[in-house]
Design a protein around this motif. Structure first.
Motif, PDB file in Angstrom:
ATOM      1  N   ILE A   9       0.835  -1.207   0.000  1.00 19.23           N
ATOM      2  CA  ILE A   9       0.000   0.000   0.000  1.00 19.23           C
ATOM      3  C   ILE A   9       0.862   1.247   0.000  1.00 19.23           C
ATOM      4  CG2 ILE A   9      -1.657   1.340   1.347  1.00 19.23           C
ATOM      5  CD1 ILE A   9      -2.867  -1.300   2.284  1.00 19.23           C
TER       6      ILE A   9
ATOM      7  N   PHE B  40      -4.129   8.815   4.310  1.00 20.21           N
ATOM      8  CA  PHE B  40      -5.403   8.793   5.020  1.00 20.21           C
ATOM      9  C   PHE B  40      -6.119  10.127   4.867  1.00 20.21           C
ATOM     10  CE2 PHE B  40      -3.292   5.375   7.333  1.00 20.21           C
ATOM     11  CZ  PHE B  40      -4.331   4.478   7.514  1.00 20.21           C
TER      12      PHE B  40
ATOM     13  N   THR C 190     -10.874   9.619   8.592  1.00 20.41           N
ATOM     14  CA  THR C 190     -10.413   8.273   8.919  1.00 20.41           C
ATOM     15  C   THR C 190      -9.265   8.331   9.917  1.00 20.41           C
ATOM     16  OG1 THR C 190     -11.033   7.526   6.701  1.00 20.41           O
ATOM     17  CG2 THR C 190      -9.583   6.092   7.958  1.00 20.41           C
TER      18      THR C 190
ATOM     19  N   ALA D 223      -2.599   1.941   9.364  1.00 17.97           N
ATOM     20  CA  ALA D 223      -3.072   1.191   8.197  1.00 17.97           C
ATOM     21  C   ALA D 223      -3.310  -0.267   8.555  1.00 17.97           C
ATOM     22  CB  ALA D 223      -2.061   1.305   7.059  1.00 17.97           C
TER      23      ALA D 223
ATOM     24  N   TYR E 139      -6.472  -0.594  10.637  1.00 22.09           N
ATOM     25  CA  TYR E 139      -7.652  -0.358   9.807  1.00 22.09           C
ATOM     26  C   TYR E 139      -7.939  -1.573   8.904  1.00 22.09           C
ATOM     27  CZ  TYR E 139     -10.753   2.043   6.495  1.00 22.09           C
ATOM     28  OH  TYR E 139     -11.810   2.408   5.702  1.00 22.09           O
ATOM     29  N   LEU E 140      -6.889  -2.134   8.327  1.00 25.58           N
ATOM     30  CA  LEU E 140      -7.060  -3.284   7.452  1.00 25.58           C
ATOM     31  C   LEU E 140      -7.580  -4.496   8.223  1.00 25.58           C
ATOM     32  CD1 LEU E 140      -3.782  -2.838   5.412  1.00 25.58           C
ATOM     33  CD2 LEU E 140      -6.094  -2.700   4.444  1.00 25.58           C
TER      34      LEU E 140
ATOM     35  N   SER F 196     -11.176  -4.027   9.037  1.00 21.68           N
ATOM     36  CA  SER F 196     -12.024  -4.065   7.846  1.00 21.68           C
ATOM     37  C   SER F 196     -12.157  -5.461   7.257  1.00 21.68           C
ATOM     38  CB  SER F 196     -11.458  -3.129   6.766  1.00 21.68           C
ATOM     39  OG  SER F 196     -11.359  -1.805   7.234  1.00 21.68           O
TER      40      SER F 196
ATOM     41  N   THR G  93     -11.888  -1.878   1.188  1.00 15.99           N
ATOM     42  CA  THR G  93     -12.320  -0.864   2.140  1.00 15.99           C
ATOM     43  C   THR G  93     -11.330   0.293   2.142  1.00 15.99           C
ATOM     44  OG1 THR G  93     -13.346  -2.561   3.523  1.00 15.99           O
ATOM     45  CG2 THR G  93     -12.935  -0.433   4.554  1.00 15.99           C
ATOM     46  N   TYR G  94     -10.070  -0.022   2.013  1.00 14.30           N
ATOM     47  CA  TYR G  94      -9.026   1.010   1.977  1.00 14.30           C
ATOM     48  C   TYR G  94      -9.172   1.882   0.730  1.00 14.30           C
ATOM     49  CZ  TYR G  94      -4.464   2.812   3.469  1.00 14.30           C
ATOM     50  OH  TYR G  94      -3.450   3.613   3.937  1.00 14.30           O
ATOM     51  N   ASN G  95      -9.451   1.233  -0.394  1.00 10.04           N
ATOM     52  CA  ASN G  95      -9.655   1.955  -1.651  1.00 10.04           C
ATOM     53  C   ASN G  95     -10.587   1.109  -2.513  1.00 10.04           C
ATOM     54  OD1 ASN G  95      -9.326   2.857  -4.438  1.00 10.04           O
ATOM     55  ND2 ASN G  95      -7.592   4.060  -3.719  1.00 10.04           N
TER      56      ASN G  95
END
Length: 246
Positions: free
Chosen positions: A107, A169, A173, A199, A202-203, A206, A222-224
């Motif tokens: 990422i 970000f 978020t 990150a 969050y990952l 998600s 979800t991230y992109n």
């Protein structure tokens, strides 16, 4: 032309021809390990034991590991430490997630070239400077509309939000998920330590279990919300998993 120069040109020409004929044998390179297919990408070089509760910038414990691998992958050493530390923290905090440092690295590669986008630099303390900011999310063609959510506190824009830092970000978020990973008392989107661990958190939240294809793909989307983006991250993370530059 001097004789020595002529000889050099001749040798170079022969070497180029030989490499063209022997491309598949790896003339001049050992970077031919096939990049694995499928989801999720591999977790890459194993991490050494890390005391994640150590004071200060605990990621520094990974310096020897990072120096061993970073150059071959084209990743700054400090950034490599951050990715490894993020995976180590999540291995204890949420072991069922199983996120590898390679996913965070993939990422960061896509988002900011590991914090080096447009000449930015990753300092020894993990601080990326000058700060990396995305375009204003003003709803123009091909751009999402996200009006200011932080009064410009984080992204410097009091009208529209902008993606921030090496992991890009948006302020909303970041305010929910941001974490201080280097023990300096600041939750900083421009710290690659803070951004990498944020990150990873969050990952994991998600996607749940990132050791299987469904969870990993859910986390990345979800991230992109782009399949093309997800596949690009996968390709780079998979390259890193076998020691190749992405």
């Amino acid at each position: 032309m001097k004789a020595g120069a002529g000889a050099t040109v001749s040798r170079a020409g022969l070497l180029g021809a030989a490499c063209s004929l022997l491309l598949l044998t790896g003339c001049g390179t050992t970077d031919l390990t096939p990049i694995p297919e499928g989801f999720p990408p591999g977790i890459g070089a194993p991490l050494p034991l890390v005391d994640i509760d150590a004071p200060g910038r605990s990621a520094l414990q990974l310096r020897a590991w990072a120096e061993e691998h970073a150059d071959g992958l084209g990743i700054p050493v400090v950034a490599m430490e951050s990715y490894g530390y993020a995976a180590a923290v999540m291995a204890r905090a949420k072991p069922e997630c199983g996120i590898g440092w390679t996913t965070v690295a993939g990422i960061a590669s896509v988002e900011s070239k590991h914090g080096t986008h447009r000449g930015a630099d990753v300092g020894d303390d993990g601080k990326v400077s000058p700060p990396i900011r995305g375009i204003a999310l003003d709803g123009s063609p091909g751009v999402a509309l996200i009006k200011d959510s932080d009064g410009g506190k984080f992204d410097g824009d009091a009208v529209y939000d902008r993606a921030m830092g090496p992991l890009q970000f948006i302020p909303e978020t970041w305010q929910r998920w941001g974490v201080d990973a280097n023990g300096d008392g600041v939750v900083d989107p421009d710290s690659i330590d803070d951004a990498a661990l944020t990150a990873a958190r969050y990952l994991c939240a998600s996607g749940g279990d990132l050791t299987g294809p469904d969870g990993w793909q859910r986390a990345l989307l979800t991230y992109n919300q782009s399949n093309a983006y997800m596949n690009k991250v996968r390709d780079r993370a998979a390259a890193y998993s076998v020691g190749r530059r992405a």
